[in-house]
Design an enzyme around this catalytic site. Sequence first.
Site, PDB file in Angstrom:
ATOM      1  N   LYS A 263       0.830  -1.200   0.000  1.00  0.00           N
ATOM      2  CA  LYS A 263       0.000   0.000   0.000  1.00  0.00           C
ATOM      3  C   LYS A 263       0.870   1.256   0.000  1.00  0.00           C
ATOM      4  O   LYS A 263       1.857   1.332   0.724  1.00  0.00           O
ATOM      5  CB  LYS A 263      -0.925  -0.014   1.216  1.00  0.00           C
ATOM      6  CG  LYS A 263      -1.882  -1.199   1.237  1.00  0.00           C
ATOM      7  CD  LYS A 263      -2.763  -1.202   2.462  1.00  0.00           C
ATOM      8  CE  LYS A 263      -1.966  -1.405   3.730  1.00  0.00           C
ATOM      9  NZ  LYS A 263      -2.821  -1.603   4.921  1.00  0.00           N
TER      10      LYS A 263
ATOM     11  N   GLY B 172      -8.313   4.026  10.365  1.00  0.00           N
ATOM     12  CA  GLY B 172      -8.998   2.803   9.958  1.00  0.00           C
ATOM     13  C   GLY B 172      -8.800   2.421   8.505  1.00  0.00           C
ATOM     14  O   GLY B 172      -9.403   1.456   8.022  1.00  0.00           O
ATOM     15  N   THR B 173      -7.930   3.139   7.800  1.00  0.00           N
ATOM     16  CA  THR B 173      -7.750   2.886   6.368  1.00  0.00           C
ATOM     17  C   THR B 173      -7.313   1.453   6.081  1.00  0.00           C
ATOM     18  O   THR B 173      -7.883   0.774   5.223  1.00  0.00           O
ATOM     19  CB  THR B 173      -6.708   3.864   5.781  1.00  0.00           C
ATOM     20  OG1 THR B 173      -7.080   5.197   6.116  1.00  0.00           O
ATOM     21  CG2 THR B 173      -6.619   3.720   4.283  1.00  0.00           C
ATOM     22  N   GLY B 174      -6.282   0.990   6.785  1.00  0.00           N
ATOM     23  CA  GLY B 174      -5.754  -0.347   6.519  1.00  0.00           C
ATOM     24  C   GLY B 174      -6.741  -1.455   6.841  1.00  0.00           C
ATOM     25  O   GLY B 174      -6.898  -2.407   6.068  1.00  0.00           O
ATOM     26  N   CYS B 175      -7.381  -1.342   7.987  1.00  0.00           N
ATOM     27  CA  CYS B 175      -8.387  -2.334   8.386  1.00  0.00           C
ATOM     28  C   CYS B 175      -9.509  -2.397   7.349  1.00  0.00           C
ATOM     29  O   CYS B 175      -9.950  -3.476   6.940  1.00  0.00           O
ATOM     30  CB  CYS B 175      -8.988  -1.972   9.739  1.00  0.00           C
ATOM     31  SG  CYS B 175      -7.805  -1.758  11.075  1.00  0.00           S
TER      32      CYS B 175
ATOM     33  N   THR C  34      -8.064   9.803   8.404  1.00  0.00           N
ATOM     34  CA  THR C  34      -7.842   8.533   7.702  1.00  0.00           C
ATOM     35  C   THR C  34      -7.732   7.345   8.652  1.00  0.00           C
ATOM     36  O   THR C  34      -7.218   6.295   8.279  1.00  0.00           O
ATOM     37  CB  THR C  34      -6.549   8.624   6.876  1.00  0.00           C
ATOM     38  OG1 THR C  34      -5.446   8.979   7.749  1.00  0.00           O
ATOM     39  CG2 THR C  34      -6.672   9.671   5.776  1.00  0.00           C
TER      40      THR C  34
END
Length: 271
Positions: A178, A212-215, A210
């Site tokens: 990412k 919580g983007t990865g989850c 932003t």
Amino acid sequence: MNAAPPRVLTIAGSDSGGGAGIQADLKAMLANGVHGMSVVTAITAQNSIGVQGAWELPAEQVVGQFRSVVDDIGVDAVKTGMLASAGMVRVVAGLLRTLPAGVPVVVDPVSVSKHGDALLAEDAMVAVREEIVPLATVLTPNLTELGPVAGVELRSVEDRELAAKVLLDAGASWVLVKGGHDSGSLAVDVLHGDGVRMEFSAPRADNRHTHGTGCTLASTIASYLARGYDVPAAVGAAKDYISGAVAAGFALGGGIGPVDHAWQFRNRSDQ
């Protein structure tokens, strides 16, 4: 009788502020057409400013949750997030090995929160590499996590390619590197597979909220895999969703607010 939607299980930590972790996973799953279920590995005291505390659950509670869901309801895809310690990594790896053949597993190797708080013990990253990576259908490290999980020091863009190859050689079927922590006008994620390299890009949103983007991205990929998409198509659909969610992220509390998991529905209601 209505048919049940595809079933996706998240194995992760709880975020009391609702922006990341189990809470973000379940919101993303609902928004992307699947039935979300959960195995909580840890409880955090967390808000927009940071993580004030974290408590890992006993292994027997984690095993009990998993068996309760999988043995009765079943699963079409699994997503893993915060695993906290080497011991928890091994517990979860043992559970993943009992899944029916063909159930895809999306692994988000969470190590640091959006606020810079450590969510994974140092020795646990080695356990992730040895125990979890070989079970991953899709591994989704960001640029902070990529080097440590691969055991490669990142000094150049070429090192990112090397790290992805190391992780593929370690057993991951696909590695999505990412680019959210990169600079530039585009947010570019690079998907690596056996003889495959694909880029997924979107305009970088001018928005600091932003959390919580990865989850959210990993859960959305798992949702589309459960719906029958192949990996590149699932990543593309998830990239579209997370790009909209980041652009619509909103202020909450005094720090970094969450992405908006319901952005698609809010847009519809405005029409």
